[in-house]
Design a protein around this motif. Sequence first.
Motif, PDB file in Angstrom:
ATOM      1  N   TYR A   1       0.835  -1.205   0.000  1.00  0.00           N
ATOM      2  CA  TYR A   1       0.000   0.000   0.000  1.00  0.00           C
ATOM      3  C   TYR A   1       0.868   1.252   0.000  1.00  0.00           C
ATOM      4  CZ  TYR A   1      -2.913   3.796   1.726  1.00  0.00           C
ATOM      5  OH  TYR A   1      -3.535   5.010   1.860  1.00  0.00           O
ATOM      6  N   TRP A   2       1.866   1.299   0.884  1.00  0.00           N
ATOM      7  CA  TRP A   2       2.689   2.500   0.999  1.00  0.00           C
ATOM      8  C   TRP A   2       3.629   2.665  -0.187  1.00  0.00           C
ATOM      9  CZ3 TRP A   2       1.343   6.411   3.738  1.00  0.00           C
ATOM     10  CH2 TRP A   2       0.520   6.211   4.849  1.00  0.00           C
ATOM     11  N   ASN A   3       4.099   1.566  -0.728  1.00  0.00           N
ATOM     12  CA  ASN A   3       4.900   1.643  -1.957  1.00  0.00           C
ATOM     13  C   ASN A   3       4.067   2.222  -3.098  1.00  0.00           C
ATOM     14  OD1 ASN A   3       7.265   0.908  -3.700  1.00  0.00           O
ATOM     15  ND2 ASN A   3       5.760  -0.451  -4.613  1.00  0.00           N
ATOM     16  N   HIS A   4       2.831   1.762  -3.191  1.00  0.00           N
ATOM     17  CA  HIS A   4       1.909   2.234  -4.219  1.00  0.00           C
ATOM     18  C   HIS A   4       1.600   3.713  -4.014  1.00  0.00           C
ATOM     19  CE1 HIS A   4      -1.873   0.952  -6.715  1.00  0.00           C
ATOM     20  NE2 HIS A   4      -1.091   1.797  -7.368  1.00  0.00           N
ATOM     21  N   ARG A   5       1.411   4.097  -2.770  1.00  0.00           N
ATOM     22  CA  ARG A   5       1.090   5.497  -2.459  1.00  0.00           C
ATOM     23  C   ARG A   5       2.269   6.414  -2.797  1.00  0.00           C
ATOM     24  NH1 ARG A   5      -2.404   7.560   2.743  1.00  0.00           N
ATOM     25  NH2 ARG A   5      -2.239   9.804   2.344  1.00  0.00           N
ATOM     26  N   LEU A   6       3.491   5.985  -2.470  1.00  0.00           N
ATOM     27  CA  LEU A   6       4.671   6.765  -2.822  1.00  0.00           C
ATOM     28  C   LEU A   6       4.793   6.925  -4.335  1.00  0.00           C
ATOM     29  CD1 LEU A   6       7.346   5.335  -0.349  1.00  0.00           C
ATOM     30  CD2 LEU A   6       6.393   7.642  -0.341  1.00  0.00           C
ATOM     31  N   SER A   7       4.481   5.860  -5.060  1.00  0.00           N
ATOM     32  CA  SER A   7       4.577   5.903  -6.521  1.00  0.00           C
ATOM     33  C   SER A   7       3.614   6.908  -7.125  1.00  0.00           C
ATOM     34  CB  SER A   7       4.312   4.504  -7.106  1.00  0.00           C
ATOM     35  OG  SER A   7       5.313   3.599  -6.711  1.00  0.00           O
ATOM     36  N   HIS A   8       2.483   7.114  -6.472  1.00  0.00           N
ATOM     37  CA  HIS A   8       1.492   8.070  -6.974  1.00  0.00           C
ATOM     38  C   HIS A   8       1.749   9.495  -6.518  1.00  0.00           C
ATOM     39  CE1 HIS A   8      -1.881   5.930  -9.055  1.00  0.00           C
ATOM     40  NE2 HIS A   8      -1.209   4.891  -8.588  1.00  0.00           N
ATOM     41  N   ARG A   9       2.509   9.661  -5.451  1.00  0.00           N
ATOM     42  CA  ARG A   9       2.618  10.977  -4.840  1.00  0.00           C
ATOM     43  C   ARG A   9       3.960  11.679  -5.057  1.00  0.00           C
ATOM     44  NH1 ARG A   9      -1.658  11.427  -1.122  1.00  0.00           N
ATOM     45  NH2 ARG A   9      -3.378  10.305  -2.110  1.00  0.00           N
ATOM     46  N   ILE A  10       4.996  10.953  -5.480  1.00  0.00           N
ATOM     47  CA  ILE A  10       6.332  11.544  -5.614  1.00  0.00           C
ATOM     48  C   ILE A  10       6.800  11.440  -7.066  1.00  0.00           C
ATOM     49  CG2 ILE A  10       8.750  11.383  -4.909  1.00  0.00           C
ATOM     50  CD1 ILE A  10       7.793  10.463  -2.179  1.00  0.00           C
ATOM     51  N   ASN A  11       7.271  12.554  -7.601  1.00  0.00           N
ATOM     52  CA  ASN A  11       7.645  12.657  -9.013  1.00  0.00           C
ATOM     53  C   ASN A  11       8.550  11.518  -9.482  1.00  0.00           C
ATOM     54  OD1 ASN A  11       6.616  14.512 -10.834  1.00  0.00           O
ATOM     55  ND2 ASN A  11       7.845  16.203 -10.069  1.00  0.00           N
ATOM     56  N   PHE A  12       9.647  11.300  -8.773  1.00  0.00           N
ATOM     57  CA  PHE A  12      10.617  10.309  -9.214  1.00  0.00           C
ATOM     58  C   PHE A  12      10.023   8.904  -9.217  1.00  0.00           C
ATOM     59  CE2 PHE A  12      14.095   7.292  -8.235  1.00  0.00           C
ATOM     60  CZ  PHE A  12      14.833   7.447  -9.401  1.00  0.00           C
ATOM     61  N   PHE A  13       9.258   8.571  -8.184  1.00  0.00           N
ATOM     62  CA  PHE A  13       8.709   7.232  -8.077  1.00  0.00           C
ATOM     63  C   PHE A  13       7.555   6.992  -9.059  1.00  0.00           C
ATOM     64  CE2 PHE A  13      10.265   7.437  -3.470  1.00  0.00           C
ATOM     65  CZ  PHE A  13      11.480   6.856  -3.815  1.00  0.00           C
ATOM     66  N   TRP A  14       6.907   8.065  -9.514  1.00  0.00           N
ATOM     67  CA  TRP A  14       5.824   7.899 -10.482  1.00  0.00           C
ATOM     68  C   TRP A  14       6.341   7.277 -11.775  1.00  0.00           C
ATOM     69  CZ3 TRP A  14       1.062   6.994 -11.359  1.00  0.00           C
ATOM     70  CH2 TRP A  14       0.447   7.333 -12.552  1.00  0.00           C
TER      71      TRP A  14
END
Length: 423
Positions: free
Chosen positions: A95-108
């Motif tokens: 869940y948190w990995n997915h959330r970071l991917s949606h919320r932070i430019n580099f991880f998107w």
Amino acid sequence: METYATALLYAIPFFVGLVLFEVIYGYFVKNQKHNVMDTVSSLSSGLTNVVKDSLGLGVVLVTYPYLLEHLALMEIQTTWVVWVLGFLALDFAGYWNHRLSHRINFFWNQHVIHHSSEEFNLACALRQSISNLLVYFPLLMIPAALLGVPHKVVAILGPLHLFAQFWYHTQHIGKMGWLEYIIITPSQHRVHHAINPEYIDKNLGQIFSFWDRMFGTFQEEMEEVPPQYGVLKPANTWNPILINFQHLWRLIKDAWRTQSYWDKLRIWFMPTGWRPTDVAEKYPIQIIDDVYNFQKYMPAASPALKGYSIYQLLANTGLMLFMFYNYAEIGFDGLLLFGAFVFIGIYGYTSLMDKASFAIWIEFFRALAGLLFIYFTGDWFGLNAYLFFGSYLVGIYFLSTIAGAVYFAYFENTSLDKEQLAV
């Protein structure tokens, strides 16, 4: 990695079979959710992902066994409790990995490929990243390490947790009653893939839906707001390798162009979509502002090109399955070369699907390299040991890709141009 390759050898035909079942079902109920080129692109993306993962390419910041050794506060015996805790810990981290991917430019950048399809079906579930070269996921498994969940348990549950996220990528299943309060369902995941303002960055759970309810990211699918799919900055290509790095390339260009050194640094960690003010004004990027009225990426494709794209997908899938079957015998250096042939092949035929002028040269040089490899080694990575004429079949395949590239780059495009002029 060999165990993972063996698992994929059986999992891939199963997933492809389910995609085919969904296509056939959509045809008979007259509610088709697939189009050929998009589905080929999605499945091709899946091929690139499993090849990359099977080769173990990436930089691991820290491993779970290391965390377990240094952080464990207790030791749980291998009973049903440890399996339940392990699965919950994986899903919490997911869940948190997915959330970071949606919320932070580099991880998107490592997640955008999964959302890039403007359709929503089982095939788009296989749009997985090859740009996640920085592996930080074990850091999110610290709760599991503190509880002493054994590494072997996590290693077994990991693929099961991933594969269990496949089924809910469909529009053919409606809401599921009380299950909506426990697990991620197709309805919830349709919301997640939608670009409607009401739905953006919602339903980030992977297996259990209660994380979204706990952390304020849950959104129910509403009848009056039909989901529209894709990304707000459309990919506009069938090439999954290009899609994987489009966002990263935009970040690099923005970081280079901005005059602010502070913006050059913080752009990577700002919310997804953030751009320096000076760059945004000088280099605007078109974003979909009306999700119900935008032109989906759908360049004209003849039945012949669609058929050829399917042929290329099947051929490269066959090559990849043999790579997994003969994984240990091929050896790491051979696997890297084999993987390169698959990657370049996918880049070539999906560029041809885009009608890119350079596609013919990619196909030509890949085929030439493949034929020269067969000529000098007398084999195709050990295929002749299983099929005495195997290398000849691969050689014929390479010759067919040259013929296909020439035909679609010159003859079909020329005939289409003449038809358009006549009209």
